[in-house]
Design an enzyme around this catalytic site. Structure first.
Site, PDB file in Angstrom:
ATOM      1  N   LYS A  16       0.830  -1.210   0.000  1.00 10.53           N
ATOM      2  CA  LYS A  16       0.000   0.000   0.000  1.00 10.53           C
ATOM      3  C   LYS A  16       0.865   1.260   0.000  1.00 10.53           C
ATOM      4  CE  LYS A  16      -2.028  -1.117   3.892  1.00 10.53           C
ATOM      5  NZ  LYS A  16      -1.319  -2.391   4.168  1.00 10.53           N
ATOM      6  N   ARG A  91      -9.731   0.820   8.387  1.00 16.35           N
ATOM      7  CA  ARG A  91      -9.351  -0.547   8.733  1.00 16.35           C
ATOM      8  C   ARG A  91     -10.460  -1.273   9.481  1.00 16.35           C
ATOM      9  NH1 ARG A  91      -3.372   0.353   8.612  1.00 16.35           N
ATOM     10  NH2 ARG A  91      -2.323  -1.631   8.868  1.00 16.35           N
ATOM     11  N   ARG A 130      11.516  -5.242   5.161  1.00 15.65           N
ATOM     12  CA  ARG A 130      11.195  -3.835   4.854  1.00 15.65           C
ATOM     13  C   ARG A 130      12.090  -2.853   5.603  1.00 15.65           C
ATOM     14  NH1 ARG A 130       5.135  -1.871   5.343  1.00 15.65           N
ATOM     15  NH2 ARG A 130       5.187  -2.903   7.370  1.00 15.65           N
ATOM     16  N   ARG A 163      14.204   0.746  10.381  1.00 12.38           N
ATOM     17  CA  ARG A 163      13.248  -0.361  10.360  1.00 12.38           C
ATOM     18  C   ARG A 163      12.214  -0.118  11.445  1.00 12.38           C
ATOM     19  NH1 ARG A 163      15.320  -4.943   7.268  1.00 12.38           N
ATOM     20  NH2 ARG A 163      17.378  -4.298   6.567  1.00 12.38           N
ATOM     21  N   ARG A 175      -0.967  -8.865  13.328  1.00 18.36           N
ATOM     22  CA  ARG A 175      -1.424  -7.885  12.340  1.00 18.36           C
ATOM     23  C   ARG A 175      -2.263  -8.562  11.252  1.00 18.36           C
ATOM     24  NH1 ARG A 175       4.205  -5.368  11.254  1.00 18.36           N
ATOM     25  NH2 ARG A 175       3.250  -4.176   9.566  1.00 18.36           N
TER      26      ARG A 175
END
Ligand code: ADP
Ligand code: ADP
Ligand code: ZN
Length: 221
Positions: A16, A91, A130, A163, A175
């Site tokens: 996203k 969400r 990531r 990070r 999550r």
């Protein structure tokens, strides 16, 4: 492109943020990430940030009241008038309904809600690799998106990367659980309004960007 409002739906690590940034550049829209806004609130030590910190570290969803208030404030800022890409909001159904109410106050509407479809199995790899540039926020990945010159940001030339505290294997599980229980129902919510589009987000970043760009352009036409 006046008042263009697109929503990117998808589980953590779906891409996203990566795609919202590319759409921002392509269409001159503003990326509005509630995750980024919450992390800024945590860093600034605001009341909302203090309440959100532990919840985020556990991989649970921050309360609707806090997130809706943060989103409402940001959406009211002048630069958002040209249009926004919502990344990570709504969400929950409560958030989606609050967004509808907020937009109807100002005569705006959602142009497109685009669901990024990915396998749960890809999420752990995407999230654990990531990292982002500390200077400009450009996103990178240990395997899938490295800077052209190692340790130098392609976008701003910076050399400091960071990070996220919640990007670890334990948190990913909560999550994903939160996503399936509370966020995935929004796919049907937007489908019911005739606003839903879906994109296969397992492919490479540029191919997905092309497909998304076409959908956003179409939704505005
Ligand atoms: P989200 O905002 O949905 O949590 P990100 O855009 O931050 O996801 O992407 C998660 C990680 O996966 C980042 O490291 C990013 O560079 C990488 N990534 C994004 N899209 C892809 C893709 N299509 N293929 C492989 N890696 C990707
Ligand atoms: P990702 O898409 O990679 O999971 P985000 O940066 O969007 O990451 O969100 C990070 C965390 O911030 C979430 O796990 C959650 O705790 C909180 N958060 C972000 N957006 C929302 C939201 N709309 N509602 C509730 N919590 C949120
Ligand atoms: Zn940078």
């Amino acid at each position: 492109m006046e008042n263009q409002i697109s929503i990117l739906l998808g589980p953590p690590g779906a891409g996203k943020g990566t795609q919202a940034r590319m759409l921002e550049n392509q269409f001159g829209l503003v990326q509005l990430s509630t995750g980024d806004l919450l992390r800024a609130a945590v860093a600034a030590g605001t009341d909302a940030g203090k309440q959100a910190k532990a919840v985020m570290e556990d991989g649970d969803l921050v309360s609707d009241d806090i997130v809706i208030a943060i989103l409402r404030d940001r959406l009211g800022e002048a630069d958002c008038a040209k249009g926004v890409i919502l990344d990570g909001f709504p969400r929950t159904t409560v958030q989606a309904e609050a967004l509808d109410a907020l937009l109807s106050e100002t005569g705006q509407r959602i142009n497109a809600a685009i669901s990024l479809e990915v396998d749960d199995g890809a999420m752990v790899t995407r999230i654990s690799g990531r990292y982002t540039c500390g200077g400009c926020g450009e996103g990178y990945h240990d395997s899938f998106k490295q800077p052209a010159k190692s340790d130098v940001c392609d976008t701003c030339g910076g050399g400091v990367f960071k990070r996220r505290a919640d990007d670890n294997a334990e948190t990913v599980a909560s999550r994903l659980e939160a996503y399936h229980a509370q966020t995935a129902p929004l796919i049907a919510y937007y489908d019911g309004k005739g606003a839903l589009q879906s994109v296969d987000a397992m492919g490479d970043i540029d191919a997905i960007a092309k497909e998304l760009g076409a959908l956003v352009a179409l939704a505005t036409a």
